[in-house]
Design a protein around this motif. Structure first.
Motif, PDB file in Angstrom:
ATOM      1  N   PHE A 123       0.855  -1.187   0.000  1.00  9.90           N
ATOM      2  CA  PHE A 123       0.000   0.000   0.000  1.00  9.90           C
ATOM      3  C   PHE A 123       0.887   1.232   0.000  1.00  9.90           C
ATOM      4  N   GLN A 124       0.799   2.007  -1.070  1.00 13.59           N
ATOM      5  CA  GLN A 124       1.620   3.197  -1.241  1.00 13.59           C
ATOM      6  C   GLN A 124       0.763   4.416  -0.948  1.00 13.59           C
ATOM      7  N   THR A 125       0.695   4.743   0.333  1.00 10.99           N
ATOM      8  CA  THR A 125      -0.209   5.785   0.809  1.00 10.99           C
ATOM      9  C   THR A 125       0.075   7.136   0.167  1.00 10.99           C
ATOM     10  N   SER A 126       1.331   7.502   0.037  1.00  7.40           N
ATOM     11  CA  SER A 126       1.641   8.825  -0.523  1.00  7.40           C
ATOM     12  C   SER A 126       1.209   8.945  -1.984  1.00  7.40           C
ATOM     13  N   HIS A 127       1.141   7.819  -2.691  1.00  8.40           N
ATOM     14  CA  HIS A 127       0.713   7.827  -4.097  1.00  8.40           C
ATOM     15  C   HIS A 127      -0.743   7.388  -4.256  1.00  8.40           C
ATOM     16  N   LYS A 128      -1.377   7.039  -3.137  1.00  8.12           N
ATOM     17  CA  LYS A 128      -2.781   6.589  -3.141  1.00  8.12           C
ATOM     18  C   LYS A 128      -3.008   5.457  -4.139  1.00  8.12           C
ATOM     19  N   ARG A 129      -2.196   4.397  -3.966  1.00 10.42           N
ATOM     20  CA  ARG A 129      -2.328   3.250  -4.849  1.00 10.42           C
ATOM     21  C   ARG A 129      -1.855   1.984  -4.141  1.00 10.42           C
ATOM     22  N   LEU A 130      -2.327   0.876  -4.678  1.00 10.28           N
ATOM     23  CA  LEU A 130      -1.933  -0.447  -4.211  1.00 10.28           C
ATOM     24  C   LEU A 130      -1.076  -1.087  -5.287  1.00 10.28           C
ATOM     25  N   ARG A 131       0.117  -1.517  -4.914  1.00  9.96           N
ATOM     26  CA  ARG A 131       0.971  -2.245  -5.859  1.00  9.96           C
ATOM     27  C   ARG A 131       0.805  -3.732  -5.574  1.00  9.96           C
ATOM     28  N   VAL A 132       0.389  -4.472  -6.604  1.00  8.48           N
ATOM     29  CA  VAL A 132       0.192  -5.912  -6.477  1.00  8.48           C
ATOM     30  C   VAL A 132       1.206  -6.618  -7.372  1.00  8.48           C
ATOM     31  N   SER A 133       1.989  -7.504  -6.768  1.00  9.41           N
ATOM     32  CA  SER A 133       2.962  -8.305  -7.513  1.00  9.41           C
ATOM     33  C   SER A 133       2.457  -9.737  -7.579  1.00  9.41           C
ATOM     34  N   PHE A 134       2.494 -10.321  -8.776  1.00 10.53           N
ATOM     35  CA  PHE A 134       2.019 -11.684  -8.997  1.00 10.53           C
ATOM     36  C   PHE A 134       3.179 -12.630  -9.259  1.00 10.53           C
ATOM     37  N   ASP A 135       2.936 -13.917  -9.048  1.00  9.21           N
ATOM     38  CA  ASP A 135       3.978 -14.923  -9.200  1.00  9.21           C
ATOM     39  C   ASP A 135       4.430 -15.134 -10.644  1.00  9.21           C
ATOM     40  N   ASP A 136       3.737 -14.559 -11.601  1.00 10.85           N
ATOM     41  CA  ASP A 136       4.170 -14.659 -12.997  1.00 10.85           C
ATOM     42  C   ASP A 136       5.029 -13.465 -13.411  1.00 10.85           C
ATOM     43  N   GLY A 137       5.378 -12.611 -12.419  1.00 10.61           N
ATOM     44  CA  GLY A 137       6.232 -11.455 -12.686  1.00 10.61           C
ATOM     45  C   GLY A 137       5.487 -10.162 -12.950  1.00 10.61           C
ATOM     46  N   ALA A 138       4.191 -10.225 -13.146  1.00  6.54           N
ATOM     47  CA  ALA A 138       3.414  -9.005 -13.409  1.00  6.54           C
ATOM     48  C   ALA A 138       3.302  -8.178 -12.122  1.00  6.54           C
ATOM     49  N   VAL A 139       3.415  -6.870 -12.284  1.00  6.74           N
ATOM     50  CA  VAL A 139       3.272  -5.929 -11.171  1.00  6.74           C
ATOM     51  C   VAL A 139       2.342  -4.816 -11.642  1.00  6.74           C
ATOM     52  N   PHE A 140       1.330  -4.527 -10.833  1.00  8.00           N
ATOM     53  CA  PHE A 140       0.353  -3.504 -11.195  1.00  8.00           C
ATOM     54  C   PHE A 140       0.200  -2.497 -10.067  1.00  8.00           C
ATOM     55  N   ASP A 141       0.093  -1.231 -10.437  1.00  9.68           N
ATOM     56  CA  ASP A 141      -0.243  -0.168  -9.493  1.00  9.68           C
ATOM     57  C   ASP A 141      -1.699   0.194  -9.724  1.00  9.68           C
ATOM     58  N   ILE A 142      -2.527  -0.040  -8.706  1.00  9.93           N
ATOM     59  CA  ILE A 142      -3.966   0.206  -8.820  1.00  9.93           C
ATOM     60  C   ILE A 142      -4.326   1.396  -7.934  1.00  9.93           C
ATOM     61  N   PRO A 143      -4.794   2.486  -8.530  1.00 10.33           N
ATOM     62  CA  PRO A 143      -5.158   3.652  -7.724  1.00 10.33           C
ATOM     63  C   PRO A 143      -6.277   3.311  -6.736  1.00 10.33           C
ATOM     64  N   TYR A 144      -6.167   3.885  -5.537  1.00 12.21           N
ATOM     65  CA  TYR A 144      -7.218   3.681  -4.539  1.00 12.21           C
ATOM     66  C   TYR A 144      -8.585   4.099  -5.093  1.00 12.21           C
ATOM     67  N   ALA A 145      -8.608   5.162  -5.895  1.00 11.84           N
ATOM     68  CA  ALA A 145      -9.875   5.636  -6.459  1.00 11.84           C
ATOM     69  C   ALA A 145     -10.532   4.550  -7.314  1.00 11.84           C
ATOM     70  N   LEU A 146      -9.732   3.844  -8.116  1.00 13.55           N
ATOM     71  CA  LEU A 146     -10.275   2.771  -8.950  1.00 13.55           C
ATOM     72  C   LEU A 146     -10.778   1.620  -8.076  1.00 13.55           C
ATOM     73  N   LEU A 147     -10.017   1.271  -7.060  1.00 16.92           N
ATOM     74  CA  LEU A 147     -10.458   0.220  -6.140  1.00 16.92           C
ATOM     75  C   LEU A 147     -11.789   0.586  -5.494  1.00 16.92           C
ATOM     76  N   ARG A 148     -11.925   1.842  -5.107  1.00 15.80           N
ATOM     77  CA  ARG A 148     -13.168   2.275  -4.443  1.00 15.80           C
ATOM     78  C   ARG A 148     -14.340   2.286  -5.411  1.00 15.80           C
ATOM     79  N   ARG A 149     -14.125   2.818  -6.633  1.00 18.88           N
ATOM     80  CA  ARG A 149     -15.197   2.887  -7.637  1.00 18.88           C
ATOM     81  C   ARG A 149     -15.638   1.510  -8.109  1.00 18.88           C
ATOM     82  N   GLU A 150     -14.724   0.547  -8.100  1.00 15.41           N
ATOM     83  CA  GLU A 150     -15.022  -0.794  -8.598  1.00 15.41           C
ATOM     84  C   GLU A 150     -15.204  -1.803  -7.466  1.00 15.41           C
ATOM     85  N   SER A 151     -15.455  -1.336  -6.267  1.00  9.99           N
ATOM     86  CA  SER A 151     -15.666  -2.248  -5.146  1.00  9.99           C
ATOM     87  C   SER A 151     -16.708  -3.286  -5.529  1.00  9.99           C
TER      88      SER A 151
END
Length: 109
Positions: free
Chosen positions: A15-43
């Protein structure tokens, strides 16, 4: 017997609070930064998605929210708590993956 295809599994949530995003790393090497706003809108909660097609509700001030807590739900998901009081969304790993892919393909704002 056919072998099941590998479903990417998250290996790290940061959880990257200063950037308001969640970074998710997957076992296949993919890494995504998901904005908190998107997480909230798509709950995935009924509060946001409604109880049927066409019932999705807008989330006012979603771009201002922060995640204040995260709790594992079994081995398949995480429940996020937002500072606007929303806490009923359970984000399955597959949903986080698709939100990450969607965030990755959106133009930067």
């Amino acid at each position: 017997m056919a072998e099941r295809p590998h479903t990417p599994w998250p290996v790290r949530l940061a959880f990257q609070t200063s950037h308001k995003r969640l970074r998710v790393s997957f076992d296949d090497g993919a890494v995504f930064d998901i904005p908190y706003a998107l997480l909230r809108r798509e709950s995935p909660s009924a509060e946001v998605q409604g109880h049927g097609p066409g019932q999705k509700r807008a989330v006012p001030h979603a771009d201002q929210v922060r995640v204040t807590a995260a709790e594992p739900v079994g081995r398949y998901a995480v429940r996020l708590v937002f500072d606007d009081g929303h806490d009923s969304g359970i984000y399955a790993w597959t949903l986080l993956r698709s939100l990450g892919e969607a965030a990755h393909t959106r133009p930067a704002v």
